[in-house]
Structure formats: C-alpha cells, structure tokens
Scaffold this motif. Sequence first.
Motif, mmCIF file in Angstrom:
data_model
loop_
_atom_site.group_PDB
_atom_site.id
_atom_site.type_symbol
_atom_site.label_atom_id
_atom_site.label_comp_id
_atom_site.label_asym_id
_atom_site.label_seq_id
_atom_site.Cartn_x
_atom_site.Cartn_y
_atom_site.Cartn_z
ATOM 1 N N LEU A 1 34.111 -25.310 3.536
ATOM 2 C CA LEU A 1 34.546 -24.394 3.148
ATOM 3 C C LEU A 1 35.205 -22.944 4.009
ATOM 4 O O LEU A 1 35.755 -22.440 4.348
ATOM 5 N N LEU A 2 33.659 -22.494 4.018
ATOM 6 C CA LEU A 2 33.646 -20.910 4.782
ATOM 7 C C LEU A 2 34.369 -20.676 5.757
ATOM 8 O O LEU A 2 34.936 -19.561 5.807
ATOM 9 N N ALA A 3 34.535 -21.793 6.772
ATOM 10 C CA ALA A 3 35.017 -21.421 8.134
ATOM 11 C C ALA A 3 36.525 -21.108 7.763
ATOM 12 O O ALA A 3 37.444 -20.391 8.416
ATOM 13 N N ALA A 4 37.045 -22.097 7.107
ATOM 14 C CA ALA A 4 38.267 -22.244 7.160
ATOM 15 C C ALA A 4 38.333 -20.932 6.190
ATOM 16 O O ALA A 4 39.793 -20.016 6.287
ATOM 17 N N ALA A 5 37.946 -20.003 4.918
ATOM 18 C CA ALA A 5 38.225 -19.004 4.062
ATOM 19 C C ALA A 5 37.984 -17.805 5.326
ATOM 20 O O ALA A 5 39.512 -16.770 4.718
ATOM 21 N N LEU A 6 36.880 -17.858 6.084
ATOM 22 C CA LEU A 6 37.196 -16.743 6.778
ATOM 23 C C LEU A 6 37.757 -16.088 8.041
ATOM 24 O O LEU A 6 38.519 -15.633 8.446
ATOM 25 N N PRO B 1 38.145 -21.064 -11.796
ATOM 26 C CA PRO B 1 38.092 -22.941 -11.557
ATOM 27 C C PRO B 1 38.497 -22.225 -9.925
ATOM 28 O O PRO B 1 40.323 -22.689 -9.770
ATOM 29 N N ILE B 2 38.112 -23.053 -8.960
ATOM 30 C CA ILE B 2 38.960 -23.705 -7.614
ATOM 31 C C ILE B 2 39.174 -24.995 -7.641
ATOM 32 O O ILE B 2 40.254 -25.287 -6.959
ATOM 33 N N GLY B 3 38.529 -26.321 -7.606
ATOM 34 C CA GLY B 3 39.192 -27.520 -7.899
ATOM 35 C C GLY B 3 38.177 -28.934 -8.304
ATOM 36 O O GLY B 3 37.027 -28.032 -8.871
ATOM 37 N N ASN C 1 42.197 -21.478 -1.161
ATOM 38 C CA ASN C 1 43.046 -21.839 -0.260
ATOM 39 C C ASN C 1 42.787 -23.508 0.837
ATOM 40 O O ASN C 1 43.122 -23.917 1.184
ATOM 41 N N ALA C 2 41.674 -22.870 0.970
ATOM 42 C CA ALA C 2 40.542 -23.324 2.013
ATOM 43 C C ALA C 2 40.174 -24.735 0.920
ATOM 44 O O ALA C 2 40.392 -25.920 1.505
ATOM 45 N N PHE C 3 39.962 -24.883 0.060
ATOM 46 C CA PHE C 3 39.490 -25.581 -1.086
ATOM 47 C C PHE C 3 41.191 -26.868 -1.088
ATOM 48 O O PHE C 3 40.966 -28.169 -0.879
ATOM 49 N N ARG C 4 41.979 -26.542 -1.245
ATOM 50 C CA ARG C 4 43.085 -27.267 -0.659
ATOM 51 C C ARG C 4 43.769 -27.633 0.100
ATOM 52 O O ARG C 4 44.095 -28.417 -0.044
ATOM 53 N N ARG C 5 43.407 -27.018 1.233
ATOM 54 C CA ARG C 5 44.073 -27.649 2.103
ATOM 55 C C ARG C 5 42.798 -28.216 3.028
ATOM 56 O O ARG C 5 43.088 -29.278 4.428
#
Length: 297
Positions: A103-108, A162-164, A286-290
């Motif tokens: 998730l980190l790269a997408a979030a950044l 919560p994230i998911g 958003n990174a988790f959802r996508r």
Amino acid sequence: MFELRRLRMLHELALRGSLAAVADALAYSPSTISQQLALLEREARVRLLEPDGRGVRLTAQGHLLADYAGRMLQLDEQAGVALGQPIDEPVRVAVMQTAAQTLLAAALTTLALDAPELRVEVSDVPPEEGLFELSARRFDLVLAEQYPGSSREHRADLDRQPIGRDPIRLATPPGDDATGLAALADRAWVMEPKGTAARRWALEQCRAVGFEPDVRFEIADLTTQVRLIAAGHAVGMLPDLVWTGTAPSVRTVELPGSPTRELFTAARRATASRSGILAVRSALQNAFRRRSAPRRR
C-alpha cells in the motif's frame, strides 16, 4: 512552572521504565536524562524518583506528575493543531510489513500529487510496537491489524479508523492435496514470532481443530514465509494482502469460517485533525480500496 521538555522525559520514564530506554527513545544520553529529571524534582519540590536496584523508579508523586505530564503534552499538541500547523509539518508513520510492501508506494504517489509539500517519514514496525510508540509520541500515525476473535486495547487518547478487511487463508506448497487445517497436524509450520497477534491467532486456529502445531520457523518477514512454503518446507496462514496484484506462488485453502483481519489506522486524538495526518490517512485508505485483488490460479 514546569518545562515541557522535562515533563516529556518523566512521561517517557513512566512508559518505558528505565533511564536508558528514555535516553534511547529521545536521543539523549542517560546522564542528560538523569540531570533533567533532577531539575524537574527541584521545580516540583517533591521527590519524583527513588533508587531501584541499579536503576530508578517513580515515587507516588512521580506517577502523579507523570499523569499530569501526559495531559499537558496532549494540550500542547491540541494547541498546535488549533493554531493551524502547516501542511509541511512531518508525519511520522509506522506501518506493518504487508502494508509497507503493498500500500505504501501507491499512498505516497497520491500524496506526491495532492500534497507535494508534505514530508512523510515511514518505518516498518510491528503493530504492537507501533501502537506503543504512537502513545509515546515517536510516531504520529500507525497502520495496524486486528485478528478475528481478539481485540486490541481501545485507549481513550487514540483515534482509530478502519481501512478494510483482509482475508486470511491456509497456505500450502503447490500441488499439496491437503483439504483443510486438520490435515496439517503433522506438518512443519512457519509463523510470526511469539507475542504477536498473528502468532496467537494462528495457534488458536490449530488448537480449535485438535492439534498443537510444530512451529519450526519463527519469521516476521512474510516474503520469507512465502518462499519457505512454496519450496515445500512448511505450511502457514497468510493474508491476501501479500498477493496484491500477483498470483499466489503457493496453494491457498479456505480456513473455517473464512476469517479476515481488520486493518486500521490509529492517531493520537490530540493530533488526529492535523491536515497532514488526514492526508496520509486518506491516501492509505484509497490505496487499500484501489489495490488489485490476487489473481488466483
């Protein structure tokens, strides 16, 4: 009047239990911590510390002032937020390994577009350590996990969102014909280290079907766990997040009840409304959802 820096040291001593641990956390020498706490005693006009073997411990008055120190530190943070701390105030984030990898790269990338002036500092830290250090103010935000049937302490000073949910499945070598958990009673297992929520939960699943697993490999790195299982040296239990966007390199089997772990972020309530923390939380969500679902074979 008390100096906030010295109150922070006292609060840290109440949390960590030793001058050496406080010194390590705050990047001072133990002698400096000792000197500053001696000055705090003079300010307080009561004894705050007493000898305890080769170390020290808090007196009753020391514990009392440490409690007040925690509240003063919260008020200091709340004041900073109310005055509008700038977006470029660094956000220190603790993330567990699977989130760091997936998730980190997408979030950044999202933050680089939406908040390019924001500095984000990230450490790969187990959830247990991350949540403790969040309360101790080493981090501003933690991405952690909670396993089904168990719960982490809900602290009044922390805000959780919560994230998911992330499915957890049995993982066996490719071509393995085991049909379920009970069939793996005589196998070698790989699990996370003792004391982790993941380890406790995995043990409970095995015991629930009637056996004590032979844990030959204690490894926190899930990538290494995957390789051991894929090579036929062990079986284990892995979350789907490991396979984000890729096909599993092991055989995955549904566990009884189709369990999922809950992913969540936690921040101190005093700073949860900081613009930088809000931005990082949104980007992780958003990174988790996508994320791309695992491509199952």
